[in-house]
Design a protein around this motif. Structure first.
Motif, mmCIF file in Angstrom:
data_model
loop_
_atom_site.group_PDB
_atom_site.id
_atom_site.type_symbol
_atom_site.label_atom_id
_atom_site.label_comp_id
_atom_site.label_asym_id
_atom_site.label_seq_id
_atom_site.Cartn_x
_atom_site.Cartn_y
_atom_site.Cartn_z
ATOM 1 N N ALA A 46 1.150 -1.628 -0.116
ATOM 2 C CA ALA A 46 -0.368 -0.099 0.005
ATOM 3 C C ALA A 46 1.136 1.233 -0.034
ATOM 4 N N ALA A 47 1.899 1.142 0.771
ATOM 5 C CA ALA A 47 2.853 2.457 0.701
ATOM 6 C C ALA A 47 3.489 2.665 -0.443
ATOM 7 N N GLY A 48 3.608 1.716 -1.318
ATOM 8 C CA GLY A 48 4.484 1.396 -2.577
ATOM 9 C C GLY A 48 3.720 2.134 -3.626
ATOM 10 N N LEU A 49 2.316 2.044 -3.092
ATOM 11 C CA LEU A 49 1.594 2.124 -3.946
ATOM 12 C C LEU A 49 0.859 3.407 -3.733
ATOM 13 N N GLY A 50 1.606 4.299 -3.251
ATOM 14 C CA GLY A 50 1.181 5.741 -2.569
ATOM 15 C C GLY A 50 -0.789 5.636 -1.504
ATOM 16 N N ILE A 51 -0.480 4.829 -1.374
ATOM 17 C CA ILE A 51 -1.731 4.958 -0.348
ATOM 18 C C ILE A 51 -1.721 5.711 1.098
ATOM 19 N N THR A 52 -2.265 6.087 1.444
ATOM 20 C CA THR A 52 -2.022 7.127 2.728
ATOM 21 C C THR A 52 -2.522 6.525 3.895
ATOM 22 N N LYS A 53 -3.275 6.078 3.340
ATOM 23 C CA LYS A 53 -4.495 5.035 4.805
ATOM 24 C C LYS A 53 -3.974 4.244 5.479
ATOM 25 N N ASN A 54 -4.229 4.188 6.705
ATOM 26 C CA ASN A 54 -3.988 3.457 7.373
ATOM 27 C C ASN A 54 -4.791 1.248 7.509
ATOM 28 N N VAL A 55 -3.394 0.525 6.532
ATOM 29 C CA VAL A 55 -4.206 -0.524 6.816
ATOM 30 C C VAL A 55 -3.836 -1.422 7.762
ATOM 31 N N LYS A 56 -5.226 -1.695 8.211
ATOM 32 C CA LYS A 56 -5.257 -3.187 8.886
ATOM 33 C C LYS A 56 -5.792 -3.926 8.080
ATOM 34 N N THR A 59 -10.356 -8.837 8.483
ATOM 35 C CA THR A 59 -10.814 -9.803 9.041
ATOM 36 C C THR A 59 -12.391 -9.793 9.966
ATOM 37 N N PHE A 60 -13.103 -8.745 10.110
ATOM 38 C CA PHE A 60 -14.461 -8.318 10.087
ATOM 39 C C PHE A 60 -15.630 -8.217 8.945
ATOM 40 N N ASN A 61 -14.543 -7.319 8.043
ATOM 41 C CA ASN A 61 -15.125 -7.553 6.538
ATOM 42 C C ASN A 61 -14.739 -7.765 5.231
ATOM 43 N N LEU A 62 -14.301 -8.618 5.499
ATOM 44 C CA LEU A 62 -12.781 -9.716 4.602
ATOM 45 C C LEU A 62 -12.836 -9.013 3.421
ATOM 46 N N VAL A 63 -12.887 -8.024 3.104
ATOM 47 C CA VAL A 63 -12.229 -6.998 2.035
ATOM 48 C C VAL A 63 -12.642 -5.683 2.636
ATOM 49 N N LYS A 64 -10.946 -4.716 2.702
ATOM 50 C CA LYS A 64 -10.882 -3.453 2.442
ATOM 51 C C LYS A 64 -10.830 -2.761 1.195
ATOM 52 N N GLU A 65 -11.109 -1.780 0.843
ATOM 53 C CA GLU A 65 -10.116 -1.240 -0.824
ATOM 54 C C GLU A 65 -9.837 -0.139 0.021
ATOM 55 N N TYR A 66 -8.792 0.621 -0.832
ATOM 56 C CA TYR A 66 -8.169 1.820 -0.607
ATOM 57 C C TYR A 66 -7.802 2.148 -2.032
ATOM 58 N N ARG A 67 -8.333 3.556 -2.573
ATOM 59 C CA ARG A 67 -8.568 3.519 -3.474
ATOM 60 C C ARG A 67 -7.004 5.073 -3.765
ATOM 61 N N GLY A 69 -4.439 6.029 -4.495
ATOM 62 C CA GLY A 69 -3.029 5.298 -5.092
ATOM 63 C C GLY A 69 -2.989 5.167 -5.442
ATOM 64 N N GLN A 70 -2.144 4.607 -6.641
ATOM 65 C CA GLN A 70 -1.409 4.877 -8.010
ATOM 66 C C GLN A 70 -2.425 3.916 -8.800
ATOM 67 N N LEU A 71 -3.162 2.332 -7.662
ATOM 68 C CA LEU A 71 -3.735 1.739 -8.290
ATOM 69 C C LEU A 71 -4.893 1.462 -6.652
ATOM 70 N N PRO A 72 -5.766 1.295 -7.240
ATOM 71 C CA PRO A 72 -6.852 0.961 -6.065
ATOM 72 C C PRO A 72 -6.473 -0.598 -5.760
ATOM 73 N N LEU A 73 -6.078 -1.096 -4.573
ATOM 74 C CA LEU A 73 -5.688 -2.045 -3.387
ATOM 75 C C LEU A 73 -7.248 -2.351 -2.744
ATOM 76 N N PHE A 74 -7.280 -4.537 -2.730
ATOM 77 C CA PHE A 74 -8.830 -4.221 -2.388
ATOM 78 C C PHE A 74 -7.978 -5.805 -1.889
ATOM 79 N N HIS A 75 -8.298 -5.551 -0.449
ATOM 80 C CA HIS A 75 -7.035 -6.565 0.685
ATOM 81 C C HIS A 75 -8.009 -7.220 1.033
ATOM 82 N N MET A 76 -7.791 -8.529 0.817
ATOM 83 C CA MET A 76 -9.397 -9.401 1.534
ATOM 84 C C MET A 76 -8.424 -10.679 2.382
ATOM 85 N N ASP A 77 -9.246 -10.562 3.358
ATOM 86 C CA ASP A 77 -8.506 -11.410 4.086
ATOM 87 C C ASP A 77 -10.423 -12.331 4.422
#
Length: 155
Positions: A46-56, A59-67, A69-77
């Protein structure tokens, strides 16, 4: 390809370097026991993609979207899907969007994952709490090239 790291900061740094090679539609599977560093690696991506939000861990959402940065990141647990599977979660919608999909505990939805992807195995060191062994396993030509480029980048 395998590397060894001695702290979380090194894990983050390697993930940041990898992120510079990622493109839209890339799929990364993070494997490892609890506490192996899967979310730490994702923080580096996420940091390398320029995403500034705190990445956690999502687990309880299954998917967190970070949009942001340079590319969106879809983080799935997907840990909570053990024994259940993905069913109608629509994971393929994330795989087909213009972003990077990162899946923790992907073994629980193996049948829903495209055959081309990058597996990153994180393993704790038996003797040192902060040390990790990280293995990169490519499936498909795109990811073989990615691992090759990454190996050159970290020389």
């Amino acid at each position: 390809m395998k590397i060894s790291v001695r702290c979380a900061e090194e894990t983050i740094r390697y993930a940041q370097l990898l992120s510079s090679l990622l493109t839209s539609g890339d799929i990364i599977l993070l494997n490892g026991d609890l506490g192996a560093g899967k979310t730490t690696f994702t923080k580096g991506l996420a940091a390398g993609l320029g995403i500034t939000k705190n990445v956690k861990s999502p687990t309880f959402n299954l998917v967190k979207e970070y949009r942001d940065g340079q590319l969106p990141l879809f983080h799935m647990d997907l840990y909570r899907l053990e024994g259940v599977g993905a069913g109608d979660l629509g994971l393929e919608e994330y795989f087909n969007q213009s972003g990077v999909s990162v899946l923790e505990w992907s073994q629980f939805v193996a049948e829903d994952i495209p055959s081309a992807h990058l597996v990153i195995n994180l393993e704790k060191d038996d003797e040192h709490d902060d040390w990790r062994k990280i293995e990169f396993v490519a499936s498909g030509q795109r990811y073989e090239q990615l691992v090759s480029e990454f190996a050159e980048l970290i020389k």
